[in-house]
Design a protein around this motif. Structure first.
Motif, PDB file in Angstrom:
ATOM      1  N   LEU A 227       0.802  -1.231   0.000  1.00 40.19           N
ATOM      2  CA  LEU A 227       0.000   0.000   0.000  1.00 40.19           C
ATOM      3  C   LEU A 227       0.834   1.280   0.000  1.00 40.19           C
ATOM      4  CD1 LEU A 227      -2.594  -1.023   2.754  1.00 40.19           C
ATOM      5  CD2 LEU A 227      -3.073  -0.845   0.305  1.00 40.19           C
ATOM      6  N   GLN A 328      -8.853   2.257  -1.830  1.00 42.30           N
ATOM      7  CA  GLN A 328      -9.686   1.049  -1.764  1.00 42.30           C
ATOM      8  C   GLN A 328      -9.594   0.401  -0.387  1.00 42.30           C
ATOM      9  OE1 GLN A 328      -7.928  -1.000  -5.093  1.00 42.30           O
ATOM     10  NE2 GLN A 328      -9.431  -0.213  -6.553  1.00 42.30           N
ATOM     11  N   HIS A 329      -8.399   0.310   0.157  1.00 46.18           N
ATOM     12  CA  HIS A 329      -8.239  -0.282   1.483  1.00 46.18           C
ATOM     13  C   HIS A 329      -8.901   0.582   2.539  1.00 46.18           C
ATOM     14  CE1 HIS A 329      -6.300  -2.923   4.455  1.00 46.18           C
ATOM     15  NE2 HIS A 329      -6.217  -1.821   5.189  1.00 46.18           N
ATOM     16  N   LYS A 332     -12.539  -0.190   2.648  1.00 45.42           N
ATOM     17  CA  LYS A 332     -12.781  -1.466   3.319  1.00 45.42           C
ATOM     18  C   LYS A 332     -12.646  -1.306   4.834  1.00 45.42           C
ATOM     19  CE  LYS A 332     -11.133  -4.312  -0.541  1.00 45.42           C
ATOM     20  NZ  LYS A 332     -10.075  -5.236  -0.997  1.00 45.42           N
ATOM     21  N   GLN A 333     -11.659  -0.532   5.255  1.00 50.61           N
ATOM     22  CA  GLN A 333     -11.432  -0.306   6.676  1.00 50.61           C
ATOM     23  C   GLN A 333     -12.622   0.413   7.299  1.00 50.61           C
ATOM     24  OE1 GLN A 333      -7.310   0.580   7.702  1.00 50.61           O
ATOM     25  NE2 GLN A 333      -8.027   2.391   8.796  1.00 50.61           N
TER      26      GLN A 333
END
Length: 340
Positions: A227, A328-329, A332-333
């Motif tokens: 990341l 994107q992460h 999701k988080q």
């Protein structure tokens, strides 16, 4: 949504709950939501701005208000207090410039690129500086300032001058001036604001700083190899321009919170922060807690890992692509927190 906001409330009562702290600040950086995620909020105001619809929302149960612009939350405050305490603690770290060991010969000049709801502005205006201060702030949409003053307790203070235009254009027009600090906070995971992040753009910022001036730059960062390409590009670009840069995530990185807001302080002179919390004149217990810990969270970054390919320029700028996995992460988080 309810459980997430409840978690943020609990976090403010016990700032030792670092995971909740991180999630709250992630919300500040990028917050992509669906309409039904706002079911626990009451719409206070909604106006069509130059760059999207601006919405002021108050939570129906918890005493706080936020300002939303399309898919981002620009800031928020706790309601019912004389001082507008921010719900996002990254602003407390940005305001740590008040604790830097630095001498001033006259009026303290501060440039602010990105006003938001005025959280860091309020903290700086409330500080008992030894010298007179002047903050020159620029926002791309004039309605943001109007909403900040009407709903988020930003004062119409003679020490605050507002301009409405693109931040890079504002810096160019200010080249005849010199500032002690530039606070640069327009970053939403690197998507859509990359023209403000290039070598040339930051060099323009450096030109308006005094010799020992300090750039405060907030971005969304990650340390995990899968990341961190965008983070490395940002940190390498800043380190290419300034002799000294220090990077402070909003809390400690962890498996649960791999993506965080990171506040960079950069200067051509060494950056030394006071370790005495009293020097920061904290406005709340949460503020004091963050100031008491942020230096422990420093990201020990070495520019020896940087190459020319890491430096973003006007001609070579892939920041949107590099930061896409972070965005994107991040979503999701946040989604996990909404479902918890």
């Amino acid at each position: 949504m309810t459980s997430f906001l409840y978690s943020v409330t609990v976090m403010l009562l016990d700032t030792r709950l670092s995971v909740l702290f991180l999630v709250g600040l992630v919300l500040y950086s990028v917050f992509v939501v669906k309409d039904n995620d706002w079911e626990n909020f009451r719409t206070v105001a909604e106006v069509k701005g130059d760059y999207g619809t601006l919405v002021v929302r108050n939570h129906k149960e918890k005493e706080f208000s936020i300002l939303q612009c399309e898919d981002s939350v620009l800031g928020g405050i706790w309601l019912g207090h004389t001082f507008p305490h921010p719900i996002f603690h990254a602003f407390y770290i940005e305001s740590a410039i008040v604790g830097l060991e630095k001498e001033f010969s006259g009026r303290i000049e501060i440039m602010q690129i990105g006003l938001g709801v005025g959280s860091v502005t309020n903290i700086l205006l409330s500080h008992n500086w030894k010298n007179e201060i002047l903050i020159e702030s620029v926002e791309i949409d004039p309605l943001i300032y109007e909403l900040a003053t009407k709903y988020f307790q930003l004062p119409r203070d003679p020490r605050l001058k507002m301009a409405t235009e693109d931040g890079r254009a504002f810096v160019k027009k200010s080249e005849s001036k010199k500032f002690d600090f530039v606070i640069h906070d327009v970053f939403t995971a690197g998507i859509g604001t990359k023209h403000l992040m290039t070598l040339e753009a930051i060099k323009d910022v450096k030109r308006v700083l005094v010799d020992d001036g300090v750039l405060v730059f907030t971005f969304v960062g990650a340390q995990a190899p899968s990341l961190n390409r965008g983070s490395q590009a940002i940190m390498c670009t800043l380190s290419e321009i300034f002799n000294f840069c220090r990077f402070f995530p909003e809390s400690q990185f962890s498996p649960e919170s791999r993506v965080l807001s990171v506040i960079a302080f950069c200067s051509d002179k060494p950056l030394v922060f006071s370790k005495n919390t009293r020097d920061y004149q904290c406005v709340s217990e949460a503020h004091a807690e963050i100031i008491g810990n942020f230096q422990k969270w420093e990201w020990q970054f070495s520019n020896s890992t940087c190459t020319n390919n890491h430096v973003m320029t006007d001609e070579h700028n892939t920041l949107d692509e590099l930061q896409l996995p972070v965005q994107q992460h991040l979503w999701k988080q946040i989604k996990r927190s909404l479902q918890s």
